[in-house]
Design an enzyme around this catalytic site. Structure first.
Site, PDB file in Angstrom:
ATOM      1  N   LYS A  33       0.852  -1.203   0.000  1.00  0.00           N
ATOM      2  CA  LYS A  33       0.000   0.000   0.000  1.00  0.00           C
ATOM      3  C   LYS A  33       0.880   1.243   0.000  1.00  0.00           C
ATOM      4  CE  LYS A  33      -3.489   2.429   2.770  1.00  0.00           C
ATOM      5  NZ  LYS A  33      -4.382   2.438   3.928  1.00  0.00           N
ATOM      6  N   GLU A  80      -8.941  11.948  12.787  1.00  0.00           N
ATOM      7  CA  GLU A  80      -8.055  10.801  13.071  1.00  0.00           C
ATOM      8  C   GLU A  80      -7.101  11.034  14.234  1.00  0.00           C
ATOM      9  OE1 GLU A  80      -6.347   9.281   9.490  1.00  0.00           O
ATOM     10  OE2 GLU A  80      -4.985   7.904  10.529  1.00  0.00           O
ATOM     11  N   GLU A 116      -7.320  -2.214   2.752  1.00  0.00           N
ATOM     12  CA  GLU A 116      -6.624  -0.974   3.131  1.00  0.00           C
ATOM     13  C   GLU A 116      -6.698  -0.748   4.632  1.00  0.00           C
ATOM     14  OE1 GLU A 116      -8.545   1.745  -0.140  1.00  0.00           O
ATOM     15  OE2 GLU A 116      -7.357   2.978   1.223  1.00  0.00           O
ATOM     16  N   GLU A 159     -12.111  10.673  -4.552  1.00  0.00           N
ATOM     17  CA  GLU A 159     -12.022  10.573  -3.087  1.00  0.00           C
ATOM     18  C   GLU A 159     -11.221  11.738  -2.504  1.00  0.00           C
ATOM     19  OE1 GLU A 159     -11.182   6.624  -1.449  1.00  0.00           O
ATOM     20  OE2 GLU A 159      -9.931   7.603   0.059  1.00  0.00           O
TER      21      GLU A 159
END
Ligand SMILES: C=C(O[C@@H]1C=C(C(=O)O)C=C[C@H]1O)C(=O)O
Length: 472
Positions: A229, A278, A322, A457
């Protein structure tokens, strides 16, 4: 050292004593006084502080927890280059803050001497002009700190006594500043907040063809190497008619992004600000909290559509993979330092105003004496912002991405003398300077990613800052 008095005379004596100590040890000594004060709106305090410490403020607000910190004026600071950031901040915490003399109403977390700041995403990357003031790490101990916990408000004032200082000078400066600060506050409280609708002059986006090319290269690298990733980001530059004021952007974020952590770190005429959903790590005594956040979908226009998008996200294999990379990595990093760790098997949905995410909360118990800065260093960047394996992904990003992330996507937050504190990942953010704002947004790329969808996105992830900048 903890003392329980706070009269001016006593403060004078205390500062004189600490200057004497600094003279003999040749080491700076912090003196902080904490007072319980009547309730103040954090944003009012931030605005009022602009008149005594413009360019030297920070703002941190978690509305869900009814918690806010606002700092102003620099009593001590550190700005680093290269890899020395974490060490410099740990030194500041363990030497300057831990040995501080604290008087007044002490004992409440988030009051007293603490430092606030952030680190660059990649300390090995040379800073661009936009980010040069911030370096690879920038933190400061504020002269004035407002702490809000629900209905309770505290004001901490801190001074750093250095060899050769004079107590009279400190007391005089404090009195003048306090007078200015509180008379500004009275003025500001009576004015209503003037909402500023900044007028956009023009905007420059990274070229979509170049973005698709970059994404295809990343997908190819993932298919043909051990990389699983890579998180890639793009920026959008907006130029407005007038100079942007951090207070009006913060006001819009405060109004519209309630579930997030709204932050701002000023540095001279630049300010880095945003509303991040986050958390990287919070430490309070031996208790820690972290979060795995990766996998995204838009919010629906109707409840039904929103629910459907959420269900899709919870079951979409690309997003689940992910997300799982983040969970596995955070679990491994924290298991090495925690004697207890609790991570649910299945992700939940976190719903913010424009976007929803796969979210796995993390709690744990670690050594009380551990410093949050060590935990931050251990975790950053998680595969939510870097990739997997971490070092390969960072090198790939450094070699290919066409922007300087600066503090975007990096740990930003606060830390006290006991090594407690809270750091969030600085996403949904922008760097503002005079009339210009640079917005950042990224997405996780895995082997099944589609460059067009990732472009959409990232466009969605610009929304919170785009709206706030235009005053909405
Ligand atoms: C990189 C960003 O967000 C991160 C990436 C996500 C994803 O790839 O789905 C989701 C949340 C964040 O961890 C950003 O907002 O800029």
């Amino acid at each position: 050292m903890k003392l329980t008095f706070n009269k001016e005379k006593d403060l004078y004596r205390l500062i004189s004593k600490e200057i004497e100590r600094a003279n003999s040890t040749r080491c700076p000594q912090v003196v902080s006084e904490i007072k319980v004060i009547e309730q103040i709106e954090p944003l009012d305090f931030y605005r009022a502080a602009g008149k005594i410490a413009d360019g030297e403020r920070f703002y941190w607000e978690q509305q869900v927890d009814q918690f806010a910190l606002v700092g102003a004026g620099i009593a001590a600071s550190t700005r680093t280059e290269g890899r020395s950031g974490y060490l410099a901040v740990r030194d500041m915490q363990s030497q300057l803050l831990r040995s501080a003399t604290v008087c007044g109403s002490e004992g409440v977390t988030g009051t007293g001497p603490l430092i606030f700041g952030g680190f660059a995403f990649d300390s090995d990357k040379q800073s661009s002009k936009d980010w040069s003031l911030f370096g690879s790490g920038y933190f400061f101990l504020p002269e004035w700190l407002l702490t809000v916990y629900g209905q309770h408000c505290y004001l901490t004032r801190s001074v750093v006594c250095r060899p050769g200082d004079h107590a009279e000078a400190f007391i005089k400066k404090m009195k003048i500043q306090e007078h200015k600060l509180f008379s500004n506050l009275t003025e500001i409280k009576t004015e209503s907040f003037i909402e500023k609708h900044n007028l956009l002059k023009y905007q420059t986006d990274q070229n979509k063809l170049e973005w698709n090319k970059l994404l295809n290269e990343a997908i190819h690298a993932i298919m043909s190497s051990e990389l699983n990733k890579i998180v890639l980001a793009r920026s959008r530059v907006l130029v407005y008619q007038d100079t942007l004021a951090s207070e009006s952007v913060l006001h819009a974020l405060h109004e519209k992004q309630r579930g997030t952590c709204v932050f701002c770190l000023e540095n001279g005429r630049s300010a880095f600000l945003g509303a991040t959903p986050e958390r990287l790590i919070k430490k309070s005594g031996s208790h820690i909290e972290s979060a795995c956040l990766a996998g995204s979908a838009a919010r629906g226009d109707t409840n039904e559509e929103d629910r459907r998008l959420g269900e899709w996200l919870l079951h979409d294999s690309k997003n689940r993979i992910e997300h799982e990379y983040v969970v596995t990595t955070i679990r491994k990093a924290l298991a090495e330092v925690c004697r207890q760790l609790s991570i649910p098997e299945q992700p939940l949905l976190m719903k913010n105003k424009y976007i929803q995410h796969l979210y796995t909360p993390v709690t744990g118990v670690c050594d009380e004496r551990a410093s949050i800065v060590q935990l931050v260093e251990r975790l950053h960047p998680t595969p939510a912002l870097g990739g997997l394996p971490r070092q390969n992904a960072i090198s790939w990003i450094r070699g290919h991405e066409m922007l300087d992330r600066g503090f975007y996507g990096s740990p930003l937050g606060w830390c006290d003398g006991e090594g407690n504190g809270d750091f969030h990942v600085a996403i949904r953010s922008a760097l503002i300077h005079k009339e210009t704002a640079v917005l950042f947004a990224g997405c996780g790329v895995v082997r099944d990613s589609d460059p067009n969808q990732e472009f959409e996105e990232t466009a969605l992830k610009f929304s919170p800052m785009l709206r706030a900048l235009s005053g909405r």
